[in-house]
Design an enzyme around this catalytic site. Sequence first.
Site, PDB file in Angstrom:
ATOM      1  N   GLU A  58       6.031  -7.694   2.131  1.00 18.24           N
ATOM      2  CA  GLU A  58       7.047  -7.060   1.288  1.00 18.24           C
ATOM      3  C   GLU A  58       8.172  -6.448   2.129  1.00 18.24           C
ATOM      4  O   GLU A  58       9.330  -6.487   1.743  1.00 18.24           O
ATOM      5  CB  GLU A  58       6.418  -5.994   0.380  1.00 18.24           C
ATOM      6  CG  GLU A  58       5.545  -6.572  -0.725  1.00 18.24           C
ATOM      7  CD  GLU A  58       6.295  -7.474  -1.700  1.00 18.24           C
ATOM      8  OE1 GLU A  58       7.540  -7.411  -1.761  1.00 18.24           O
ATOM      9  OE2 GLU A  58       5.631  -8.257  -2.404  1.00 18.24           O
ATOM     10  N   TYR A 141      10.131   0.363  -4.690  1.00 22.28           N
ATOM     11  CA  TYR A 141       9.789  -1.043  -4.899  1.00 22.28           C
ATOM     12  C   TYR A 141       8.538  -1.411  -4.095  1.00 22.28           C
ATOM     13  O   TYR A 141       7.566  -1.961  -4.628  1.00 22.28           O
ATOM     14  CB  TYR A 141      10.946  -1.984  -4.509  1.00 22.28           C
ATOM     15  CG  TYR A 141      10.428  -3.392  -4.398  1.00 22.28           C
ATOM     16  CD1 TYR A 141      10.126  -4.106  -5.548  1.00 22.28           C
ATOM     17  CD2 TYR A 141      10.125  -3.958  -3.159  1.00 22.28           C
ATOM     18  CE1 TYR A 141       9.541  -5.365  -5.471  1.00 22.28           C
ATOM     19  CE2 TYR A 141       9.544  -5.214  -3.073  1.00 22.28           C
ATOM     20  CZ  TYR A 141       9.254  -5.907  -4.227  1.00 22.28           C
ATOM     21  OH  TYR A 141       8.656  -7.131  -4.152  1.00 22.28           O
ATOM     22  N   ASP A 159      12.635  -5.179  -7.835  1.00 24.19           N
ATOM     23  CA  ASP A 159      13.546  -5.580  -6.757  1.00 24.19           C
ATOM     24  C   ASP A 159      14.767  -6.267  -7.379  1.00 24.19           C
ATOM     25  O   ASP A 159      14.944  -6.232  -8.609  1.00 24.19           O
ATOM     26  CB  ASP A 159      12.820  -6.487  -5.747  1.00 24.19           C
ATOM     27  CG  ASP A 159      12.567  -7.892  -6.293  1.00 24.19           C
ATOM     28  OD1 ASP A 159      12.723  -8.098  -7.512  1.00 24.19           O
ATOM     29  OD2 ASP A 159      12.233  -8.786  -5.491  1.00 24.19           O
TER      30      ASP A 159
HETATM   31  N1  ADE Z   1      10.136 -11.180  -2.885  1.00 25.33           N
HETATM   32  C1  ADE Z   1       9.708  -9.922  -2.791  1.00 25.33           C
HETATM   33  N2  ADE Z   1       8.380  -9.849  -2.983  1.00 25.33           N
HETATM   34  C2  ADE Z   1       7.939 -11.100  -3.193  1.00 25.33           C
HETATM   35  C3  ADE Z   1       6.675 -11.692  -3.412  1.00 25.33           C
HETATM   36  N3  ADE Z   1       5.576 -10.940  -3.441  1.00 25.33           N
HETATM   37  N4  ADE Z   1       6.614 -13.017  -3.594  1.00 25.33           N
HETATM   38  C4  ADE Z   1       7.743 -13.756  -3.522  1.00 25.33           C
HETATM   39  N5  ADE Z   1       8.941 -13.268  -3.323  1.00 25.33           N
HETATM   40  C5  ADE Z   1       9.064 -11.953  -3.133  1.00 25.33           C
END
Ligand code: ADE
Length: 373
Positions: A58, A141, A159
């Site tokens: 993340e 987030y 997000d």
């Molecule tokens: N962008 C942010 N978190 C994500 C996730 N867990 N899977 C795919 N794209 C992401």
Amino acid sequence: MSENLYHKLQVLESEEHPLDRTSRLTAIQGPLLDWYRKHARILPWREEPSPYRVWISEIMLQQTRVEAVKPYFARFVEALPDAEALAAVPDDRLLKLWEGLGYYSRAKNLKKAAGILVNEYGGRLPDTKEELLSLPGIGNYTAGAIASIAYGKPEPAVDGNVLRVLARLLACRDDISGQAVKRRFESDLSAVMPKEDCGAFNQGLIEIGALLCIPGGEPRCGECPLRSLCLAARNGLTGEIPFKAPKKPRRIEERTILLIEAGDRIALRKRPEKGLLASMYEFPGLEGKYSQEEALAAAEALFCSEGENIRSAASAPDAVHIFSHVEWHMTGYRLEADRIPACFLAVPRREISKKYALPSAFDRYIKFINGKS
Ligand code: ADE
């Protein structure tokens, strides 16, 4: 939510009786989870969603595309498989593992947070949003993503993808770049999080934002499981929503980059510990745009001590690098010296990329000195 309730909500919706905000968000659960089970991309952090791996992924995924993150993630968790290893890694090694991903404070915060995990949490990530929020580099987030994906807690994770999906779903015309809309969506979602599969619910919204409800170009509404509930799709507003207030233009900084060479060696220096690209390595440079003669004279005056001199100068390519708030417009020169001035590291050419973390701002110059022009 049961299939029945979903169908009831859908049937209930009519022009005279539109769903209220909470009912609309409640109604997305069923179709969203069904769609996610069928269409979720296979991603390394999803295959084995341990708290540590979810955290690292993340943080990497902030401001960075999934495809770009994949190889970095694989190398990082192989080299530093847990909080103990991350807390103990030397800074240069950490920056080398992060080299090219940008926003390097993310890596430094990871290491700081890992130190706290080792000292205060037995090396494990805590499972409450409040404790997660107390760690460096973890905001709303990321705390929500870790709590829901790794621990199954009913916390929202809003997000940029989720902001776009919800703004369209609810036909919200407010500026999604401000914090107010984000807070409102977080609070809306908190009220409707499913009891189970919270990680799939959050990732389903992210996935729809990444694959279907895309930012530039036409969203793929025909494939979207939320289409029948989406107020922007229904009213032909997907071109106008989401709205983002125009950003302040980036500041432009002129820089002169000096590739100071002596035989097989080239000069590098370490950037200051604070500020842009803190503690990374770079080719020496001067603020401002210098002519070839000015660059040669300035380099001698600023960098050469008694007995050191720079013999000649030649041009090297110009390059532009774009950061979030600044653009570097770089003018390059190749300077030849008998010895690399002692104020710099004298690095053998082939070791530059192997050993030192150089930001991608310098990619053009690395290619140039390696003869790939
Ligand atoms: N962008 C942010 N978190 C994500 C996730 N867990 N899977 C795919 N794209 C992401």
